[in-house]
Design a protein around this motif. Structure first.
Motif, PDB file in Angstrom:
ATOM      1  N   MET A   9      21.110  -7.436   6.049  1.00 58.59           N
ATOM      2  CA  MET A   9      21.960  -8.509   5.536  1.00 58.59           C
ATOM      3  C   MET A   9      21.155  -9.630   4.883  1.00 58.59           C
ATOM      4  O   MET A   9      21.660 -10.354   4.046  1.00 58.59           O
ATOM      5  N   ASN A  10      19.886  -9.782   5.244  1.00 54.70           N
ATOM      6  CA  ASN A  10      19.041 -10.822   4.680  1.00 54.70           C
ATOM      7  C   ASN A  10      18.575 -10.373   3.295  1.00 54.70           C
ATOM      8  O   ASN A  10      17.691  -9.537   3.175  1.00 54.70           O
ATOM      9  N   THR A  11      19.152 -10.930   2.250  1.00 55.23           N
ATOM     10  CA  THR A  11      18.844 -10.486   0.884  1.00 55.23           C
ATOM     11  C   THR A  11      17.394 -10.731   0.499  1.00 55.23           C
ATOM     12  O   THR A  11      16.890 -10.081  -0.403  1.00 55.23           O
ATOM     13  N   ASN A  12      16.715 -11.630   1.191  1.00 51.92           N
ATOM     14  CA  ASN A  12      15.302 -11.853   0.898  1.00 51.92           C
ATOM     15  C   ASN A  12      14.453 -10.646   1.261  1.00 51.92           C
ATOM     16  O   ASN A  12      13.324 -10.525   0.808  1.00 51.92           O
ATOM     17  N   GLN A  13      14.987  -9.762   2.085  1.00 50.01           N
ATOM     18  CA  GLN A  13      14.237  -8.596   2.536  1.00 50.01           C
ATOM     19  C   GLN A  13      14.450  -7.356   1.666  1.00 50.01           C
ATOM     20  O   GLN A  13      13.807  -6.342   1.878  1.00 50.01           O
ATOM     21  N   TRP A  14      15.346  -7.405   0.696  1.00 50.53           N
ATOM     22  CA  TRP A  14      15.624  -6.219  -0.115  1.00 50.53           C
ATOM     23  C   TRP A  14      14.398  -5.644  -0.809  1.00 50.53           C
ATOM     24  O   TRP A  14      14.201  -4.421  -0.801  1.00 50.53           O
ATOM     25  N   PRO A  15      13.523  -6.459  -1.426  1.00 52.79           N
ATOM     26  CA  PRO A  15      12.330  -5.866  -2.045  1.00 52.79           C
ATOM     27  C   PRO A  15      11.449  -5.134  -1.032  1.00 52.79           C
ATOM     28  O   PRO A  15      10.917  -4.062  -1.324  1.00 52.79           O
ATOM     29  N   VAL A  16      11.322  -5.702   0.150  1.00 54.68           N
ATOM     30  CA  VAL A  16      10.521  -5.065   1.200  1.00 54.68           C
ATOM     31  C   VAL A  16      11.177  -3.764   1.647  1.00 54.68           C
ATOM     32  O   VAL A  16      10.507  -2.737   1.797  1.00 54.68           O
ATOM     33  N   LEU A  17      12.488  -3.791   1.839  1.00 48.72           N
ATOM     34  CA  LEU A  17      13.201  -2.586   2.243  1.00 48.72           C
ATOM     35  C   LEU A  17      13.096  -1.491   1.189  1.00 48.72           C
ATOM     36  O   LEU A  17      12.933  -0.309   1.509  1.00 48.72           O
ATOM     37  N   LEU A  18      13.174  -1.865  -0.078  1.00 48.74           N
ATOM     38  CA  LEU A  18      13.045  -0.883  -1.160  1.00 48.74           C
ATOM     39  C   LEU A  18      11.648  -0.275  -1.166  1.00 48.74           C
ATOM     40  O   LEU A  18      11.492   0.937  -1.338  1.00 48.74           O
ATOM     41  N   ASP A  19      10.620  -1.106  -0.956  1.00 44.54           N
ATOM     42  CA  ASP A  19       9.257  -0.579  -0.858  1.00 44.54           C
ATOM     43  C   ASP A  19       9.130   0.403   0.298  1.00 44.54           C
ATOM     44  O   ASP A  19       8.520   1.463   0.159  1.00 44.54           O
ATOM     45  N   HIS A  20       9.702   0.067   1.449  1.00 41.86           N
ATOM     46  CA  HIS A  20       9.635   0.954   2.615  1.00 41.86           C
ATOM     47  C   HIS A  20      10.332   2.276   2.317  1.00 41.86           C
ATOM     48  O   HIS A  20       9.793   3.352   2.594  1.00 41.86           O
ATOM     49  N   PHE A  21      11.520   2.203   1.753  1.00 43.07           N
ATOM     50  CA  PHE A  21      12.293   3.398   1.426  1.00 43.07           C
ATOM     51  C   PHE A  21      11.541   4.264   0.410  1.00 43.07           C
ATOM     52  O   PHE A  21      11.415   5.479   0.573  1.00 43.07           O
ATOM     53  N   THR A  22      11.022   3.621  -0.639  1.00 45.15           N
ATOM     54  CA  THR A  22      10.297   4.339  -1.687  1.00 45.15           C
ATOM     55  C   THR A  22       9.050   4.999  -1.126  1.00 45.15           C
ATOM     56  O   THR A  22       8.797   6.184  -1.367  1.00 45.15           O
ATOM     57  N   SER A  23       8.264   4.241  -0.379  1.00 44.69           N
ATOM     58  CA  SER A  23       7.036   4.774   0.208  1.00 44.69           C
ATOM     59  C   SER A  23       7.335   5.965   1.107  1.00 44.69           C
ATOM     60  O   SER A  23       6.652   7.000   1.039  1.00 44.69           O
ATOM     61  N   THR A  24       8.361   5.858   1.930  1.00 48.43           N
ATOM     62  CA  THR A  24       8.731   6.955   2.834  1.00 48.43           C
ATOM     63  C   THR A  24       9.120   8.201   2.049  1.00 48.43           C
ATOM     64  O   THR A  24       8.660   9.314   2.346  1.00 48.43           O
ATOM     65  N   ALA A  25       9.962   8.037   1.043  1.00 51.34           N
ATOM     66  CA  ALA A  25      10.409   9.181   0.238  1.00 51.34           C
ATOM     67  C   ALA A  25       9.228   9.846  -0.463  1.00 51.34           C
ATOM     68  O   ALA A  25       9.122  11.080  -0.481  1.00 51.34           O
ATOM     69  N   LEU A  26       8.325   9.049  -1.024  1.00 52.18           N
ATOM     70  CA  LEU A  26       7.174   9.610  -1.749  1.00 52.18           C
ATOM     71  C   LEU A  26       6.190  10.285  -0.797  1.00 52.18           C
ATOM     72  O   LEU A  26       5.628  11.331  -1.129  1.00 52.18           O
ATOM     73  N   HIS A  27       5.983   9.703   0.386  1.00 50.60           N
ATOM     74  CA  HIS A  27       5.107  10.354   1.364  1.00 50.60           C
ATOM     75  C   HIS A  27       5.713  11.676   1.838  1.00 50.60           C
ATOM     76  O   HIS A  27       5.000  12.671   1.974  1.00 50.60           O
ATOM     77  N   LYS A  28       7.012  11.695   2.085  1.00 49.42           N
ATOM     78  CA  LYS A  28       7.669  12.943   2.497  1.00 49.42           C
ATOM     79  C   LYS A  28       7.545  14.007   1.418  1.00 49.42           C
ATOM     80  O   LYS A  28       7.517  15.201   1.714  1.00 49.42           O
ATOM     81  N   GLN A  29       7.468  13.575   0.173  1.00 50.71           N
ATOM     82  CA  GLN A  29       7.333  14.497  -0.940  1.00 50.71           C
ATOM     83  C   GLN A  29       5.889  15.010  -1.058  1.00 50.71           C
ATOM     84  O   GLN A  29       5.632  15.971  -1.743  1.00 50.71           O
ATOM     85  N   GLY A  30       4.959  14.340  -0.373  1.00 53.92           N
ATOM     86  CA  GLY A  30       3.571  14.799  -0.347  1.00 53.92           C
ATOM     87  C   GLY A  30       2.653  14.107  -1.334  1.00 53.92           C
ATOM     88  O   GLY A  30       1.520  14.554  -1.538  1.00 53.92           O
ATOM     89  N   PHE A  31       3.102  13.025  -1.940  1.00 54.03           N
ATOM     90  CA  PHE A  31       2.237  12.304  -2.868  1.00 54.03           C
ATOM     91  C   PHE A  31       1.148  11.564  -2.101  1.00 54.03           C
ATOM     92  O   PHE A  31       1.334  11.143  -0.961  1.00 54.03           O
ATOM     93  N   ASP A  32      -0.009  11.393  -2.725  1.00 50.74           N
ATOM     94  CA  ASP A  32      -1.167  10.740  -2.130  1.00 50.74           C
ATOM     95  C   ASP A  32      -0.894   9.257  -1.863  1.00 50.74           C
ATOM     96  O   ASP A  32      -0.282   8.576  -2.685  1.00 50.74           O
ATOM     97  N   SER A  33      -1.373   8.770  -0.728  1.00 53.72           N
ATOM     98  CA  SER A  33      -1.134   7.377  -0.332  1.00 53.72           C
ATOM     99  C   SER A  33      -1.679   6.375  -1.339  1.00 53.72           C
ATOM    100  O   SER A  33      -1.020   5.371  -1.637  1.00 53.72           O
ATOM    101  N   LEU A  34      -2.886   6.604  -1.869  1.00 49.65           N
ATOM    102  CA  LEU A  34      -3.445   5.672  -2.852  1.00 49.65           C
ATOM    103  C   LEU A  34      -2.585   5.623  -4.110  1.00 49.65           C
ATOM    104  O   LEU A  34      -2.387   4.570  -4.705  1.00 49.65           O
ATOM    105  N   LEU A  35      -2.067   6.768  -4.500  1.00 47.05           N
ATOM    106  CA  LEU A  35      -1.204   6.846  -5.672  1.00 47.05           C
ATOM    107  C   LEU A  35       0.115   6.116  -5.425  1.00 47.05           C
ATOM    108  O   LEU A  35       0.596   5.378  -6.290  1.00 47.05           O
ATOM    109  N   ILE A  36       0.677   6.286  -4.249  1.00 43.10           N
ATOM    110  CA  ILE A  36       1.924   5.589  -3.902  1.00 43.10           C
ATOM    111  C   ILE A  36       1.709   4.088  -3.939  1.00 43.10           C
ATOM    112  O   ILE A  36       2.514   3.344  -4.507  1.00 43.10           O
ATOM    113  N   GLU A  37       0.616   3.627  -3.361  1.00 45.62           N
ATOM    114  CA  GLU A  37       0.320   2.194  -3.369  1.00 45.62           C
ATOM    115  C   GLU A  37       0.154   1.680  -4.794  1.00 45.62           C
ATOM    116  O   GLU A  37       0.604   0.578  -5.120  1.00 45.62           O
ATOM    117  N   ALA A  38      -0.452   2.470  -5.664  1.00 43.62           N
ATOM    118  CA  ALA A  38      -0.603   2.076  -7.067  1.00 43.62           C
ATOM    119  C   ALA A  38       0.761   1.983  -7.746  1.00 43.62           C
ATOM    120  O   ALA A  38       1.023   1.056  -8.516  1.00 43.62           O
TER     121      ALA A  38
END
Length: 83
Positions: A9-38
């Motif tokens: 509900m805290n709209t200030n957290q949406w960018p952080v939540l999107l990063d978490h969601f994106t990072s999780t999806a990309l890691h599950k897909q098997g992409f390299d951590s350094l690449l995801i961070e980039a």
């Protein structure tokens, strides 16, 4: 409300939540951590490695972003997938 609902509900957290969601999806897909961070425009926390590594990973990031685009398109149609 529980803690997760408060966070959502805290709209200030949406960018952080999107990063978490994106990072999780990309890691599950098997992409390299350094690449995801980039892709997420995060600085490398390893200062020594960051000082020597000047790669922008552009070619590899295109592959990640193509997968992410297809993932978002499917999600918009109501289908989440990891493969």
């Amino acid at each position: 409300m529980n803690q997760n609902a408060d966070l959502i509900m805290n709209t200030n957290q949406w960018p952080v939540l999107l990063d978490h969601f994106t990072s999780t999806a990309l890691h599950k897909q098997g992409f390299d951590s350094l690449l995801i961070e980039a892709c997420l425009s995060h600085a490398d926390q390893n200062e020594l490695r960051a000082s020597y590594n000047r790669s922008d990973y552009l070619k590899q990031r295109k592959e990640v972003m193509s997968w992410w685009s297809a993932y978002i398109e499917k999600a918009a149609q109501g289908s989440f997938f990891y493969n």
